[in-house]
Design a protein around this motif. Structure first.
Motif, PDB file in Angstrom:
ATOM      1  N   ARG A 231       0.786  -1.179   0.115  1.00 11.75           N
ATOM      2  CA  ARG A 231       0.057  -0.063  -0.034  1.00 11.75           C
ATOM      3  C   ARG A 231       0.844   1.254  -0.101  1.00 11.75           C
ATOM      4  NH1 ARG A 231      -3.160  -3.194   3.421  1.00 11.75           N
ATOM      5  NH2 ARG A 231      -2.238  -2.390   5.288  1.00 11.75           N
ATOM      6  N   ILE A 232       1.887   1.222   0.781  1.00  7.40           N
ATOM      7  CA  ILE A 232       2.800   2.424   0.841  1.00  7.40           C
ATOM      8  C   ILE A 232       3.602   2.686  -0.636  1.00  7.40           C
ATOM      9  CG2 ILE A 232       5.064   3.378   1.884  1.00  7.40           C
ATOM     10  CD1 ILE A 232       4.193   2.022   4.317  1.00  7.40           C
ATOM     11  N   LEU A 233       3.837   1.489  -1.125  1.00  9.30           N
ATOM     12  CA  LEU A 233       4.702   1.612  -2.522  1.00  9.30           C
ATOM     13  C   LEU A 233       3.705   2.153  -3.547  1.00  9.30           C
ATOM     14  CD1 LEU A 233       6.803  -1.550  -2.378  1.00  9.30           C
ATOM     15  CD2 LEU A 233       7.617   0.795  -2.197  1.00  9.30           C
ATOM     16  N   GLN A 234       2.362   1.829  -3.393  1.00  7.73           N
ATOM     17  CA  GLN A 234       1.565   2.220  -4.404  1.00  7.73           C
ATOM     18  C   GLN A 234       1.178   3.851  -4.146  1.00  7.73           C
ATOM     19  OE1 GLN A 234      -1.955  -0.130  -3.307  1.00  7.73           O
ATOM     20  NE2 GLN A 234      -1.216  -1.979  -4.215  1.00  7.73           N
ATOM     21  N   ARG A 235       1.395   4.379  -3.157  1.00 13.06           N
ATOM     22  CA  ARG A 235       1.295   6.016  -2.737  1.00 13.06           C
ATOM     23  C   ARG A 235       2.599   6.405  -3.421  1.00 13.06           C
ATOM     24  NH1 ARG A 235      -1.493   6.262   3.063  1.00 13.06           N
ATOM     25  NH2 ARG A 235      -1.698   8.741   2.346  1.00 13.06           N
ATOM     26  N   PHE A 236       3.786   5.921  -3.058  1.00  9.55           N
ATOM     27  CA  PHE A 236       4.929   6.316  -3.303  1.00  9.55           C
ATOM     28  C   PHE A 236       5.161   6.706  -4.939  1.00  9.55           C
ATOM     29  CE2 PHE A 236       7.867   4.904   0.028  1.00  9.55           C
ATOM     30  CZ  PHE A 236       7.444   5.885   0.832  1.00  9.55           C
ATOM     31  N   ALA A 237       4.647   5.655  -5.600  1.00 10.38           N
ATOM     32  CA  ALA A 237       4.820   5.819  -7.212  1.00 10.38           C
ATOM     33  C   ALA A 237       4.302   7.167  -7.660  1.00 10.38           C
ATOM     34  CB  ALA A 237       4.095   4.370  -7.896  1.00 10.38           C
ATOM     35  N   PRO A 238       2.942   7.415  -7.476  1.00  8.74           N
ATOM     36  CA  PRO A 238       2.648   8.784  -8.177  1.00  8.74           C
ATOM     37  C   PRO A 238       3.171  10.069  -7.823  1.00  8.74           C
ATOM     38  CG  PRO A 238       1.039   7.813  -6.993  1.00  8.74           C
ATOM     39  CD  PRO A 238       1.932   6.821  -6.962  1.00  8.74           C
ATOM     40  N   LEU A 239       3.893   9.850  -6.619  1.00  8.60           N
ATOM     41  CA  LEU A 239       4.700  10.923  -6.122  1.00  8.60           C
ATOM     42  C   LEU A 239       6.239  11.134  -6.522  1.00  8.60           C
ATOM     43  CD1 LEU A 239       3.822  10.821  -2.300  1.00  8.60           C
ATOM     44  CD2 LEU A 239       3.022  12.396  -4.051  1.00  8.60           C
ATOM     45  N   LEU A 240       6.700  10.168  -7.507  1.00  7.28           N
ATOM     46  CA  LEU A 240       7.921  10.315  -7.993  1.00  7.28           C
ATOM     47  C   LEU A 240       7.818  10.937  -9.592  1.00  7.28           C
ATOM     48  CD1 LEU A 240       9.968   7.121  -7.251  1.00  7.28           C
ATOM     49  CD2 LEU A 240      10.551   9.472  -6.757  1.00  7.28           C
ATOM     50  N   LYS A 241       8.706  11.773  -9.841  1.00 12.61           N
ATOM     51  CA  LYS A 241       8.756  12.035 -11.239  1.00 12.61           C
ATOM     52  C   LYS A 241       8.886  10.945 -12.052  1.00 12.61           C
ATOM     53  CE  LYS A 241      10.343  16.969 -10.097  1.00 12.61           C
ATOM     54  NZ  LYS A 241      11.520  17.958 -10.354  1.00 12.61           N
ATOM     55  N   ASP A 243      11.325  10.278 -13.812  1.00 20.31           N
ATOM     56  CA  ASP A 243      12.634   9.725 -13.936  1.00 20.31           C
ATOM     57  C   ASP A 243      13.422   9.873 -12.299  1.00 20.31           C
ATOM     58  OD1 ASP A 243      12.594  12.136 -13.751  1.00 20.31           O
ATOM     59  OD2 ASP A 243      14.269  12.544 -15.547  1.00 20.31           O
ATOM     60  N   GLY A 244      12.277   9.846 -11.389  1.00 18.48           N
ATOM     61  CA  GLY A 244      12.639   9.842 -10.278  1.00 18.48           C
ATOM     62  C   GLY A 244      13.055   8.446  -9.610  1.00 18.48           C
ATOM     63  N   LEU A 245      13.804   8.521  -8.521  1.00 23.42           N
ATOM     64  CA  LEU A 245      14.486   7.410  -7.926  1.00 23.42           C
ATOM     65  C   LEU A 245      13.925   6.973  -6.437  1.00 23.42           C
ATOM     66  CD1 LEU A 245      18.458   7.615  -8.613  1.00 23.42           C
ATOM     67  CD2 LEU A 245      16.582   6.454  -9.939  1.00 23.42           C
ATOM     68  N   LEU A 246      13.739   5.890  -6.075  1.00 30.25           N
ATOM     69  CA  LEU A 246      13.374   5.398  -4.757  1.00 30.25           C
ATOM     70  C   LEU A 246      14.546   4.650  -4.194  1.00 30.25           C
ATOM     71  CD1 LEU A 246      11.274   4.859  -2.420  1.00 30.25           C
ATOM     72  CD2 LEU A 246      10.475   3.125  -3.836  1.00 30.25           C
ATOM     73  N   PHE A 247      15.122   5.171  -3.007  1.00 31.71           N
ATOM     74  CA  PHE A 247      16.226   4.304  -2.313  1.00 31.71           C
ATOM     75  C   PHE A 247      15.757   3.768  -1.098  1.00 31.71           C
ATOM     76  CE2 PHE A 247      17.848   8.108  -4.373  1.00 31.71           C
ATOM     77  CZ  PHE A 247      19.146   7.867  -4.823  1.00 31.71           C
ATOM     78  N   VAL A 248      15.914   2.263  -1.068  1.00 35.42           N
ATOM     79  CA  VAL A 248      15.658   1.616  -0.005  1.00 35.42           C
ATOM     80  C   VAL A 248      16.588   0.899   0.968  1.00 35.42           C
ATOM     81  CG1 VAL A 248      13.421   1.016  -1.204  1.00 35.42           C
ATOM     82  CG2 VAL A 248      15.332  -0.540  -1.363  1.00 35.42           C
ATOM     83  N   GLY A 249      16.563   0.325   1.910  1.00 38.48           N
ATOM     84  CA  GLY A 249      17.327  -0.333   3.059  1.00 38.48           C
ATOM     85  C   GLY A 249      17.922  -1.681   2.402  1.00 38.48           C
ATOM     86  N   HIS A 250      19.126  -2.001   2.828  1.00 36.73           N
ATOM     87  CA  HIS A 250      20.037  -2.956   2.356  1.00 36.73           C
ATOM     88  C   HIS A 250      19.419  -4.363   2.115  1.00 36.73           C
ATOM     89  CE1 HIS A 250      20.680  -3.277   6.695  1.00 36.73           C
ATOM     90  NE2 HIS A 250      21.104  -4.295   6.568  1.00 36.73           N
ATOM     91  N   GLN A 270      13.425   2.542  -9.840  1.00 40.63           N
ATOM     92  CA  GLN A 270      12.880   3.717 -10.482  1.00 40.63           C
ATOM     93  C   GLN A 270      11.488   3.234 -10.889  1.00 40.63           C
ATOM     94  OE1 GLN A 270      15.593   2.390 -14.289  1.00 40.63           O
ATOM     95  NE2 GLN A 270      14.645   4.614 -14.332  1.00 40.63           N
ATOM     96  N   LEU A 271      10.462   3.981 -11.360  1.00 41.69           N
ATOM     97  CA  LEU A 271       9.277   3.645 -11.901  1.00 41.69           C
ATOM     98  C   LEU A 271       9.573   2.438 -12.916  1.00 41.69           C
ATOM     99  CD1 LEU A 271       7.593   6.901 -11.800  1.00 41.69           C
ATOM    100  CD2 LEU A 271       7.234   5.187 -10.075  1.00 41.69           C
ATOM    101  N   ALA A 272       8.344   1.603 -12.812  1.00 43.44           N
ATOM    102  CA  ALA A 272       8.446   0.384 -14.007  1.00 43.44           C
ATOM    103  C   ALA A 272       8.332   0.958 -15.148  1.00 43.44           C
ATOM    104  CB  ALA A 272       7.448  -0.502 -13.637  1.00 43.44           C
ATOM    105  N   SER A 273       7.576   2.266 -15.026  1.00 44.94           N
ATOM    106  CA  SER A 273       7.258   2.882 -16.664  1.00 44.94           C
ATOM    107  C   SER A 273       8.131   3.752 -16.975  1.00 44.94           C
ATOM    108  CB  SER A 273       6.034   3.533 -16.212  1.00 44.94           C
ATOM    109  OG  SER A 273       6.234   4.688 -15.437  1.00 44.94           O
TER     110      SER A 273
END
Length: 276
Positions: A231-241, A243-250, A270-273
């Motif tokens: 659910r959180i990732l679904q909400r992150f996706a539209p908030l990224l440009k 070509d934006g990047l999402l950084f997660v933990g190791h 990055q976004l799948a699209s």
């Protein structure tokens, strides 16, 4: 009953189960059954501070509407392990991202979504300064966390000598001001780049709007179950440009959300699209 002769307060299975449900319902934190000792140790301090004699009394107080104590209850159960430039491979990638994006002009937007005591957000700010070779880069960073106590630490921006000892001395000289007591404070120029605000990642609405050039959400997903993560990732996706990047933990991966994100680098997505 979990109570043992060495425990100061009675602590029953029912108490633990109620605590697990309360923190899950409010913050999405999924406490494993083996976390009884951790929960007891963290909350026993609140019982002592309030002069209470049992967990039953403490939970009754929270359920009766003591909002300030519920805030402290939540703060007690969050984990805040962090350091400057933790998982250091992310920051050269962030610098590269900012340098590419600056060609488009305008202010770049970053979100540190689990900022804890601020070291991650300030590491992002330092990286932005290095990307643009100035203390006043065109970058704004929103730093959020559920825990109000650690947010205040981040906002103040004062750290011990131990906290900064692993930083390059040149970085310390450039981005910190040494205090008379031996501690180090973030320079005022950097403080203007970062805004600290409380945010609950499972709340129905967020105070952030985006779109962001990068989102850091590192070492927090591990405390959520898979449905909450999704659910959180679904909400992150539209908030990224785009070509934006999402950084997660190791120790985190997004394979279960491959429809939303694809791997770009080591724990960088990055976004799948993107690129289609």
């Amino acid at each position: 009953m979990f109570t043992s002769p060495s425990r100061e307060f009675p602590f029953s299975t029912q108490d633990f189960d109620k605590i697990r449900k309360m923190i899950y319902d409010y913050a999405g934190i999924a406490l494993a059954p083996g976390k009884e000792d951790m929960v007891y140790g963290r909350l026993a301090r609140r019982l002592r501070a309030l002069g209470l004699s049992s967990f039953g009394d403490y939970l009754h107080r929270i359920e009766s509407g003591d909002t300030r104590e519920f805030e402290l209850f939540t703060n007690s159960l969050t984990t805040n392990l962090t350091s400057f430039f933790r998982e250091s491979h992310h920051f050269p990638a962030l610098i590269d991202q900012l340098r590419v994006q600056r060609e488009r002009g305008g202010t770049l937007q970053l979100w540190c979504s689990a900022s804890s005591t601020g070291e991650e957000a300030w590491s992002m700010a330092i990286s932005a300064c290095e990307a643009f070779d100035t203390l006043t880069p065109p970058v704004q960073i929103t730093a959020t966390d559920l825990d109000t106590h650690v947010l205040e630490t981040g906002r103040t921006g004062i750290y011990s000598a131990d906290d900064v000892e692993k930083l390059d001395p040149a970085r310390v000289r450039r981005f910190f001001v040494r205090q008379s007591d031996g501690r180090y404070q973030i320079r005022p120029e950097l403080k203007s780049l970062v805004t600290f605000r409380q945010l609950n990642l499972i709340a129905p609405s967020w105070i952030v709007r985006g779109p962001f050039d990068a989102i850091f959400c590192r070492n927090v997903m591990i405390y959520f179950d898979k449905p909450t993560q999704a659910r959180i990732l679904q909400r992150f996706a539209p908030l990224l440009k785009p070509d934006g990047l999402l950084f997660v933990g190791h120790s985190e991966n997004l394979y279960h959300s491959a429809d939303l994100f694809k791997l770009r680098g080591k724990t960088i997505y990055q976004l799948a699209s993107a690129g289609r």
